[in-house]
Motif scaffolding. Structure first.
Motif, PDB file in Angstrom:
ATOM      1  N   PRO A   1       5.098  -1.060  -4.096  1.00 31.71           N
ATOM      2  CA  PRO A   1       3.670  -0.741  -4.217  1.00 31.71           C
ATOM      3  C   PRO A   1       3.334   0.479  -3.352  1.00 31.71           C
ATOM      4  O   PRO A   1       3.875   0.657  -2.277  1.00 31.71           O
ATOM      5  N   ILE A   2       2.457   1.310  -3.848  1.00 28.13           N
ATOM      6  CA  ILE A   2       1.985   2.477  -3.108  1.00 28.13           C
ATOM      7  C   ILE A   2       0.584   2.126  -2.620  1.00 28.13           C
ATOM      8  O   ILE A   2      -0.304   1.867  -3.415  1.00 28.13           O
ATOM      9  N   SER A   3       0.415   2.114  -1.303  1.00 30.28           N
ATOM     10  CA  SER A   3      -0.835   1.606  -0.749  1.00 30.28           C
ATOM     11  C   SER A   3      -1.977   2.613  -0.773  1.00 30.28           C
ATOM     12  O   SER A   3      -3.100   2.274  -1.072  1.00 30.28           O
TER      13      SER A   3
ATOM     14  N   GLY B   1      -2.581   4.087 -11.561  1.00 27.40           N
ATOM     15  CA  GLY B   1      -3.923   3.573 -11.766  1.00 27.40           C
ATOM     16  C   GLY B   1      -4.125   2.103 -11.462  1.00 27.40           C
ATOM     17  O   GLY B   1      -5.185   1.566 -11.736  1.00 27.40           O
ATOM     18  N   ALA B   2      -3.132   1.438 -10.893  1.00 28.47           N
ATOM     19  CA  ALA B   2      -3.291   0.018 -10.571  1.00 28.47           C
ATOM     20  C   ALA B   2      -4.250  -0.144  -9.396  1.00 28.47           C
ATOM     21  O   ALA B   2      -4.189   0.599  -8.421  1.00 28.47           O
ATOM     22  N   LEU B   3      -5.128  -1.091  -9.513  1.00 25.53           N
ATOM     23  CA  LEU B   3      -6.067  -1.380  -8.438  1.00 25.53           C
ATOM     24  C   LEU B   3      -5.358  -2.140  -7.330  1.00 25.53           C
ATOM     25  O   LEU B   3      -4.400  -2.875  -7.576  1.00 25.53           O
ATOM     26  N   ASP B   4      -5.839  -1.981  -6.092  1.00 32.98           N
ATOM     27  CA  ASP B   4      -5.193  -2.615  -4.947  1.00 32.98           C
ATOM     28  C   ASP B   4      -5.099  -4.131  -5.083  1.00 32.98           C
ATOM     29  O   ASP B   4      -4.098  -4.729  -4.711  1.00 32.98           O
ATOM     30  N   ASP B   5      -6.146  -4.759  -5.638  1.00 31.17           N
ATOM     31  CA  ASP B   5      -6.151  -6.216  -5.729  1.00 31.17           C
ATOM     32  C   ASP B   5      -5.200  -6.754  -6.797  1.00 31.17           C
ATOM     33  O   ASP B   5      -4.831  -7.921  -6.777  1.00 31.17           O
ATOM     34  N   GLU B   6      -4.755  -5.919  -7.727  1.00 29.24           N
ATOM     35  CA  GLU B   6      -3.834  -6.384  -8.762  1.00 29.24           C
ATOM     36  C   GLU B   6      -2.384  -5.980  -8.505  1.00 29.24           C
ATOM     37  O   GLU B   6      -1.484  -6.454  -9.188  1.00 29.24           O
TER      38      GLU B   6
ATOM     39  N   ALA C   1       3.403  -6.674  -9.136  1.00 27.72           N
ATOM     40  CA  ALA C   1       4.723  -6.538  -8.516  1.00 27.72           C
ATOM     41  C   ALA C   1       5.523  -7.825  -8.670  1.00 27.72           C
ATOM     42  O   ALA C   1       6.716  -7.795  -8.982  1.00 27.72           O
ATOM     43  N   GLU C   2       4.880  -8.961  -8.483  1.00 24.75           N
ATOM     44  CA  GLU C   2       5.554 -10.256  -8.636  1.00 24.75           C
ATOM     45  C   GLU C   2       6.004 -10.472 -10.080  1.00 24.75           C
ATOM     46  O   GLU C   2       7.124 -10.919 -10.335  1.00 24.75           O
ATOM     47  N   GLN C   3       5.146 -10.143 -11.027  1.00 26.53           N
ATOM     48  CA  GLN C   3       5.490 -10.318 -12.441  1.00 26.53           C
ATOM     49  C   GLN C   3       6.647  -9.408 -12.851  1.00 26.53           C
ATOM     50  O   GLN C   3       7.559  -9.838 -13.546  1.00 26.53           O
ATOM     51  N   PHE C   4       6.612  -8.161 -12.424  1.00 24.98           N
ATOM     52  CA  PHE C   4       7.655  -7.229 -12.831  1.00 24.98           C
ATOM     53  C   PHE C   4       8.978  -7.499 -12.137  1.00 24.98           C
ATOM     54  O   PHE C   4      10.041  -7.295 -12.708  1.00 24.98           O
TER      55      PHE C   4
END
Length: 87
Positions: A67-69, A43-48, A53-56
Motif C-alpha cells: 500500500p502507498i500511504s 485511486g484507492a481510498l485510504d479506508d479501502e 490488499a487482503e483480498q488481492f
C-alpha cells in the motif's frame, strides 16, 4: 497501491486482476518486466486499501501487495520541513 505478481502469473491472471481493479473504479498501470510483473492500482481510498490488499494477497498469483500511504512523499513538507530554495 502496488501489486507484485509472482512468476506463475499468466496473461489471463493479469487481465483478470486488471478487470477487477477497473470494475472498482481504479486506474491500472501495468509494468511487465522479464521476471516480475507489477500492477499499480491508482485511486484507492485510504479506508479501502487494507481490505483490497487482503483480498488481492489471497490470490494465488499475487506475491505481495504494497500500500502507498501518501502521494508525493519525497516532495512533501513531511520529507523536507525546511523547504527548498530554487535559484
Amino acid at each position: 497501491m502496488i501489486i507484485i505478481l509472482n512468476q506463475t502469473a499468466t496473461d489471463h491472471n493479469i487481465e483478470e486482476l486488471s478487470g477487477i481493479l477497473s470494475a472498482r473504479g481504479l486506474g491500472v498501470h501495468l509494468s511487465k518486466g522479464a521476471e516480475t510483473t507489477i500492477i499499480g492500482a491508482i485511486g484507492a481510498l485510504d479506508d479501502e486499501k487494507a481490505q483490497l490488499a487482503e483480498q488481492f494477497t489471497a490470490l494465488s498469483y499475487v506475491e505481495r501487495v504494497v500500500p502507498i500511504s501518501k502521494p508525493y512523499k519525497v516532495v512533501g513538507k513531511s520529507f523536507r520541513p525546511g523547504g527548498t530554495v530554487i535559484s
